[in-house]
Write an enzyme that holds these catalytic residues in place. Structure first.
Site, PDB file in Angstrom:
ATOM      1  CG  ASN A  23      43.078  39.886  42.790  1.00  0.00           C
ATOM      2  OD1 ASN A  23      42.184  40.644  43.175  1.00  0.00           O
ATOM      3  ND2 ASN A  23      43.618  38.965  43.573  1.00  0.00           N
ATOM      4  N   GLY A  25      37.298  37.105  40.117  1.00  0.00           N
ATOM      5  CA  GLY A  25      35.847  37.232  40.156  1.00  0.00           C
ATOM      6  C   GLY A  25      35.289  38.374  39.340  1.00  0.00           C
ATOM      7  CG  ASP A  61      44.912  46.449  53.313  1.00  0.00           C
ATOM      8  OD1 ASP A  61      43.673  46.528  53.164  1.00  0.00           O
ATOM      9  OD2 ASP A  61      45.448  45.993  54.340  1.00  0.00           O
ATOM     10  CB  VAL A  62      40.520  49.039  50.233  1.00  0.00           C
ATOM     11  CG1 VAL A  62      40.742  48.857  48.743  1.00  0.00           C
ATOM     12  CG2 VAL A  62      39.825  47.835  50.845  1.00  0.00           C
ATOM     13  N   GLY A  90      36.032  43.737  48.331  1.00  0.00           N
ATOM     14  CA  GLY A  90      35.118  43.472  49.432  1.00  0.00           C
ATOM     15  C   GLY A  90      35.399  42.136  50.099  1.00  0.00           C
ATOM     16  CE1 TYR A 153      29.702  41.594  50.723  1.00  0.00           C
ATOM     17  CE2 TYR A 153      27.391  41.123  50.279  1.00  0.00           C
ATOM     18  CZ  TYR A 153      28.679  41.347  49.828  1.00  0.00           C
ATOM     19  OH  TYR A 153      28.946  41.337  48.467  1.00  0.00           O
ATOM     20  CB  ILE A 186      27.454  36.904  39.949  1.00  0.00           C
ATOM     21  CG1 ILE A 186      26.628  38.188  40.086  1.00  0.00           C
ATOM     22  CG2 ILE A 186      28.234  36.896  38.637  1.00  0.00           C
ATOM     23  CD1 ILE A 186      25.557  38.380  39.028  1.00  0.00           C
TER      24      ILE A 186
END
Length: 247
Positions: A23, A25, A61-62, A90, A153, A186
């Site tokens: 949704n 980026g 929701d992962v 992420g 991360y 990015i």
């Protein structure tokens, strides 16, 4: 659906692709590029809203396997079997090691690494039946290069490499590929709000002398999803302007 040319000029057959966190980026750019290439695209967001035009947006929701299963059931009912999975969802919870709580660590791992596992496990059922599948895991240059304040991360993103290579050895004989794309810095909303001095500091470390664009990530993903990349599996493709080369 009318077939359209993909990045190398060949035609894709309207395959069903799922982009988690599609949704905004990088995920949104990937979804839009796959739509333009003729894929039938679904994206997940926590709210079930905000996906790009032309995509089926579903709530998921992962960190919740039941939520993922429900999302897949909806996609399968409306679009068909998911043949391409882009695990992009992420989160970050950056802080130095001595300040990082166990919750800060496990929350990031649960979303970025275990979340990808949950999605791929559910997707593999349809891929195995079809004897075809493309799995693309969105990692990061810091997963290979490291970054202070991002032990959680970078660990989660490094884990995706082992996941892709184990998937390749386990499912590679069934027409399923698994690859990793490792973006560098990015141009997104996250980099746009960085102080000018910080942006300058980052740019000085990038051989290309600029931040990457989301479309450069999207085009790489589209190639990996295509028939042209059928013999590419277990690879890590850095799209980072040379920042992490050699790592």
């Amino acid at each position: 659906m009318t077939e359209q040319a993909n990045v190398n000029g060949t035609a894709e057959s309207g395959r069903v692709a799922l982009v988690t966190g599609g949704n905004r980026g990088i995920g949104r750019a990937i979804a839009e590029d796959l739509i333009a290439a003729g894929y039938r695209v679904a994206v997940t967001s926590r709210s079930g809203e905000g996906g790009p035009e032309g995509a089926l947006t579903v709530a998921a929701d992962v960190t919740d396997a039941a939520s993922i299963d429900a999302a897949f059931s909806q996609i399968e009912a409306e679009l068909g079997t998911v043949e391409v999975v882009v695990a992009n969802a992420g989160v970050t919870k950056d802080t130095l090691l001595l300040r990082m709580s166990e919750e800060d660590f496990t929350d990031v791992i649960d979303t970025n690494l275990t979340g990808a596992f949950r999605v791929i496990k559910r997707a593999s059922k349809g891929m195995l039946k079809a004897r075809f599948g493309r799995v693309v895991l969105i990692s990061s240059v810091v997963g290979l290069y490291g970054s202070p304040g991002q032990i959680n991360y970078s660990s989660s993103k490094a884990g995706l490499v082992g996941m892709a290579r184990s998937l390749t050895r386990e499912l590679g004989g069934r027409g399923i590929t698994a690859n990793v794309v490792a973006p560098g810095f990015i141009e997104t909303e996250m980099t746009a709000v960085l102080p000018e001095a910080t942006q300058k500091q980052y740019l000085e470390t990038i051989p290309a002398g600029r931040f990457g664009r989301v479309d450069e990530i999207a085009k790489t993903v589209r190639w990996l999803a295509s028939d042209d990349a059928a013999y590419v599996s277990g690879a890590v493709i850095p799209v980072d302007g040379g920042l992490g080369m050699g790592h």
